[in-house]
Scaffold this motif. Sequence first.
Motif, PDB file in Angstrom:
ATOM      1  N   ARG A 254       0.981  -1.193   0.006  1.00  0.00           N
ATOM      2  CA  ARG A 254      -0.120   0.011   0.142  1.00  0.00           C
ATOM      3  C   ARG A 254       0.790   1.248   0.053  1.00  0.00           C
ATOM      4  O   ARG A 254       0.259   2.277   0.358  1.00  0.00           O
ATOM      5  CB  ARG A 254      -0.916  -0.063   0.987  1.00  0.00           C
ATOM      6  N   TRP A 255       2.177   0.972  -0.203  1.00  0.00           N
ATOM      7  CA  TRP A 255       2.862   2.161  -0.331  1.00  0.00           C
ATOM      8  C   TRP A 255       3.110   3.094   1.009  1.00  0.00           C
ATOM      9  O   TRP A 255       3.309   4.298   1.322  1.00  0.00           O
ATOM     10  CB  TRP A 255       2.879   3.162  -1.371  1.00  0.00           C
ATOM     11  N   ALA A 256       2.808   2.130   2.122  1.00  0.00           N
ATOM     12  CA  ALA A 256       2.686   2.667   3.280  1.00  0.00           C
ATOM     13  C   ALA A 256       3.906   1.740   4.024  1.00  0.00           C
ATOM     14  O   ALA A 256       4.030   0.578   3.900  1.00  0.00           O
ATOM     15  CB  ALA A 256       1.550   2.464   3.959  1.00  0.00           C
ATOM     16  N   PRO A 257       4.561   2.190   5.149  1.00  0.00           N
ATOM     17  CA  PRO A 257       5.420   1.413   6.074  1.00  0.00           C
ATOM     18  C   PRO A 257       4.738   0.205   6.628  1.00  0.00           C
ATOM     19  O   PRO A 257       3.725   0.251   7.083  1.00  0.00           O
ATOM     20  CB  PRO A 257       6.049   2.269   7.047  1.00  0.00           C
ATOM     21  N   VAL A 258       5.571  -0.893   6.449  1.00  0.00           N
ATOM     22  CA  VAL A 258       5.205  -2.201   7.334  1.00  0.00           C
ATOM     23  C   VAL A 258       6.497  -2.631   8.432  1.00  0.00           C
ATOM     24  O   VAL A 258       5.967  -3.205   9.354  1.00  0.00           O
ATOM     25  CB  VAL A 258       5.125  -3.072   6.262  1.00  0.00           C
ATOM     26  N   TRP A 259       7.454  -2.031   8.173  1.00  0.00           N
ATOM     27  CA  TRP A 259       8.534  -2.410   8.962  1.00  0.00           C
ATOM     28  C   TRP A 259       9.201  -1.083   9.310  1.00  0.00           C
ATOM     29  O   TRP A 259       9.073   0.100   8.841  1.00  0.00           O
ATOM     30  CB  TRP A 259       9.724  -3.088   8.257  1.00  0.00           C
ATOM     31  N   ALA A 260       9.867  -1.164  10.531  1.00  0.00           N
ATOM     32  CA  ALA A 260      10.586   0.050  11.254  1.00  0.00           C
ATOM     33  C   ALA A 260      12.021  -0.113  10.523  1.00  0.00           C
ATOM     34  O   ALA A 260      13.214  -0.600  10.904  1.00  0.00           O
ATOM     35  CB  ALA A 260      10.944  -0.271  12.803  1.00  0.00           C
ATOM     36  N   ASN A 261      11.997   0.582   9.179  1.00  0.00           N
ATOM     37  CA  ASN A 261      13.460   0.592   8.635  1.00  0.00           C
ATOM     38  C   ASN A 261      13.731   2.094   7.841  1.00  0.00           C
ATOM     39  O   ASN A 261      12.743   3.030   7.810  1.00  0.00           O
ATOM     40  CB  ASN A 261      13.314  -0.591   7.564  1.00  0.00           C
TER      41      ASN A 261
ATOM     42  N   ASP B 123      12.312   4.764  -1.000  1.00  0.00           N
ATOM     43  CA  ASP B 123      11.325   3.846  -0.826  1.00  0.00           C
ATOM     44  C   ASP B 123       9.913   4.133  -0.079  1.00  0.00           C
ATOM     45  O   ASP B 123      10.071   4.272   1.034  1.00  0.00           O
ATOM     46  CB  ASP B 123      11.770   2.655  -0.089  1.00  0.00           C
ATOM     47  N   ARG B 124       8.887   4.083  -0.912  1.00  0.00           N
ATOM     48  CA  ARG B 124       7.691   4.651  -0.439  1.00  0.00           C
ATOM     49  C   ARG B 124       7.106   3.657   0.582  1.00  0.00           C
ATOM     50  O   ARG B 124       6.210   4.186   1.309  1.00  0.00           O
ATOM     51  CB  ARG B 124       6.627   4.581  -1.519  1.00  0.00           C
ATOM     52  N   GLY B 125       7.738   2.726   0.882  1.00  0.00           N
ATOM     53  CA  GLY B 125       7.191   1.759   1.935  1.00  0.00           C
ATOM     54  C   GLY B 125       8.223   1.820   3.136  1.00  0.00           C
ATOM     55  O   GLY B 125       7.910   0.917   4.051  1.00  0.00           O
ATOM     56  N   ALA B 126       9.048   2.577   3.069  1.00  0.00           N
ATOM     57  CA  ALA B 126      10.067   2.945   4.367  1.00  0.00           C
ATOM     58  C   ALA B 126       9.445   3.594   5.411  1.00  0.00           C
ATOM     59  O   ALA B 126       8.690   4.588   5.282  1.00  0.00           O
ATOM     60  CB  ALA B 126      11.433   3.320   4.111  1.00  0.00           C
ATOM     61  N   SER B 127       9.590   3.346   6.729  1.00  0.00           N
ATOM     62  CA  SER B 127       9.260   4.042   7.870  1.00  0.00           C
ATOM     63  C   SER B 127       9.746   5.591   7.610  1.00  0.00           C
ATOM     64  O   SER B 127       9.317   6.481   7.838  1.00  0.00           O
ATOM     65  CB  SER B 127       9.473   3.543   8.880  1.00  0.00           C
ATOM     66  N   LEU B 128      11.235   5.296   7.469  1.00  0.00           N
ATOM     67  CA  LEU B 128      12.043   6.859   7.227  1.00  0.00           C
ATOM     68  C   LEU B 128      12.436   6.687   5.896  1.00  0.00           C
ATOM     69  O   LEU B 128      13.382   5.643   5.463  1.00  0.00           O
ATOM     70  CB  LEU B 128      13.229   7.084   8.382  1.00  0.00           C
ATOM     71  N   ARG B 129      12.049   7.701   4.857  1.00  0.00           N
ATOM     72  CA  ARG B 129      12.589   7.476   3.669  1.00  0.00           C
ATOM     73  C   ARG B 129      13.343   9.001   3.528  1.00  0.00           C
ATOM     74  O   ARG B 129      13.019   9.942   3.796  1.00  0.00           O
ATOM     75  CB  ARG B 129      11.266   7.594   2.789  1.00  0.00           C
ATOM     76  N   VAL B 130      14.562   8.579   2.656  1.00  0.00           N
ATOM     77  CA  VAL B 130      15.409   9.691   2.374  1.00  0.00           C
ATOM     78  C   VAL B 130      15.605   9.815   1.001  1.00  0.00           C
ATOM     79  O   VAL B 130      15.697   8.879   0.154  1.00  0.00           O
ATOM     80  CB  VAL B 130      16.896   9.311   2.936  1.00  0.00           C
ATOM     81  N   CYS B 131      15.234  11.000   0.444  1.00  0.00           N
ATOM     82  CA  CYS B 131      15.254  11.405  -0.856  1.00  0.00           C
ATOM     83  C   CYS B 131      15.889  12.651  -1.342  1.00  0.00           C
ATOM     84  O   CYS B 131      15.974  13.644  -0.407  1.00  0.00           O
ATOM     85  CB  CYS B 131      13.590  11.784  -1.475  1.00  0.00           C
ATOM     86  N   ALA B 132      16.757  12.385  -2.237  1.00  0.00           N
ATOM     87  CA  ALA B 132      17.278  13.724  -2.725  1.00  0.00           C
ATOM     88  C   ALA B 132      16.207  14.817  -3.150  1.00  0.00           C
ATOM     89  O   ALA B 132      15.396  14.283  -3.794  1.00  0.00           O
ATOM     90  CB  ALA B 132      18.320  13.242  -3.896  1.00  0.00           C
ATOM     91  N   VAL B 133      16.756  16.092  -3.162  1.00  0.00           N
ATOM     92  CA  VAL B 133      15.916  17.182  -3.258  1.00  0.00           C
ATOM     93  C   VAL B 133      15.937  17.318  -4.897  1.00  0.00           C
ATOM     94  O   VAL B 133      14.703  17.218  -5.772  1.00  0.00           O
ATOM     95  CB  VAL B 133      16.027  18.367  -2.347  1.00  0.00           C
TER      96      VAL B 133
ATOM     97  N   PHE C 252      18.878  16.856   0.863  1.00  0.00           N
ATOM     98  CA  PHE C 252      18.066  15.661   0.789  1.00  0.00           C
ATOM     99  C   PHE C 252      16.828  16.062   1.747  1.00  0.00           C
ATOM    100  O   PHE C 252      16.868  17.050   2.638  1.00  0.00           O
ATOM    101  CB  PHE C 252      18.754  14.376   1.333  1.00  0.00           C
ATOM    102  N   ASN C 253      15.783  15.045   1.724  1.00  0.00           N
ATOM    103  CA  ASN C 253      14.610  15.459   2.490  1.00  0.00           C
ATOM    104  C   ASN C 253      14.494  14.091   3.134  1.00  0.00           C
ATOM    105  O   ASN C 253      14.758  12.861   2.730  1.00  0.00           O
ATOM    106  CB  ASN C 253      13.331  15.587   1.401  1.00  0.00           C
ATOM    107  N   VAL C 254      13.992  14.002   4.462  1.00  0.00           N
ATOM    108  CA  VAL C 254      13.743  12.810   5.299  1.00  0.00           C
ATOM    109  C   VAL C 254      12.307  12.806   5.623  1.00  0.00           C
ATOM    110  O   VAL C 254      11.815  13.881   6.068  1.00  0.00           O
ATOM    111  CB  VAL C 254      14.690  12.870   6.434  1.00  0.00           C
ATOM    112  N   GLU C 255      11.531  11.693   5.267  1.00  0.00           N
ATOM    113  CA  GLU C 255      10.096  11.816   5.454  1.00  0.00           C
ATOM    114  C   GLU C 255       9.922  10.536   6.780  1.00  0.00           C
ATOM    115  O   GLU C 255      10.442   9.599   6.690  1.00  0.00           O
ATOM    116  CB  GLU C 255       9.442  11.428   4.346  1.00  0.00           C
ATOM    117  N   TYR C 256       9.110  10.950   7.580  1.00  0.00           N
ATOM    118  CA  TYR C 256       8.442   9.834   8.366  1.00  0.00           C
ATOM    119  C   TYR C 256       7.226   9.483   8.041  1.00  0.00           C
ATOM    120  O   TYR C 256       6.402  10.308   8.095  1.00  0.00           O
ATOM    121  CB  TYR C 256       8.682  10.630   9.919  1.00  0.00           C
TER     122      TYR C 256
END
Length: 158
Positions: free
Chosen positions: A10-17, A22-32, A44-48
């Motif tokens: 569902r492109w939502a996190p399932v694991w604490a990672n 990765d749209r499925g990560a709990s914390l996602r790091v993306c270059a701006v 970069f951008n960090v998304e919780y």
Amino acid sequence: MSYFRLRPNRWAPVWANLAERDRGASLRVCAVVAAAAEDATHQFNVEYRVSDATASPYMALGAIVHAGVDGIRKGMKLRAPPPNTVWEMTEEQRRELGIATLPGSLAQALDLLEASETVRHWLGPQFFDAYLRLRRSEIAAVRDQSDEAICARYTAAY
């Protein structure tokens, strides 16, 4: 209601990672901006991605800040990213790397929260107890309702 979305595929996190892009990560790091003149390590951008609109933004942000400060004080380090994504790993491989499955319900999350001496310390005994009682009353209020009825109730509230 958040737990309806925290399910595989569902492109939502399932694991604490933590993962990159990765749209499925709990914390996602993306270059701006990939083509920026600035060094990529500085932009970069960090998304919780665990919280959603049903969470108190103050509680969620407070927990993130407390966790970060606690990690800095304790000298905690992030592990190197695994060679493959959590989606490609078996449950055993994830367990060996310490990648925990996120709680599948509010009741499971509250049980984990109640067991955390660290978070109890952050919130203080009175607020911690009040928060647990409030959220458990929420569980009781929707206990016998269908998923559709629960979603309708939260839609009306939020």
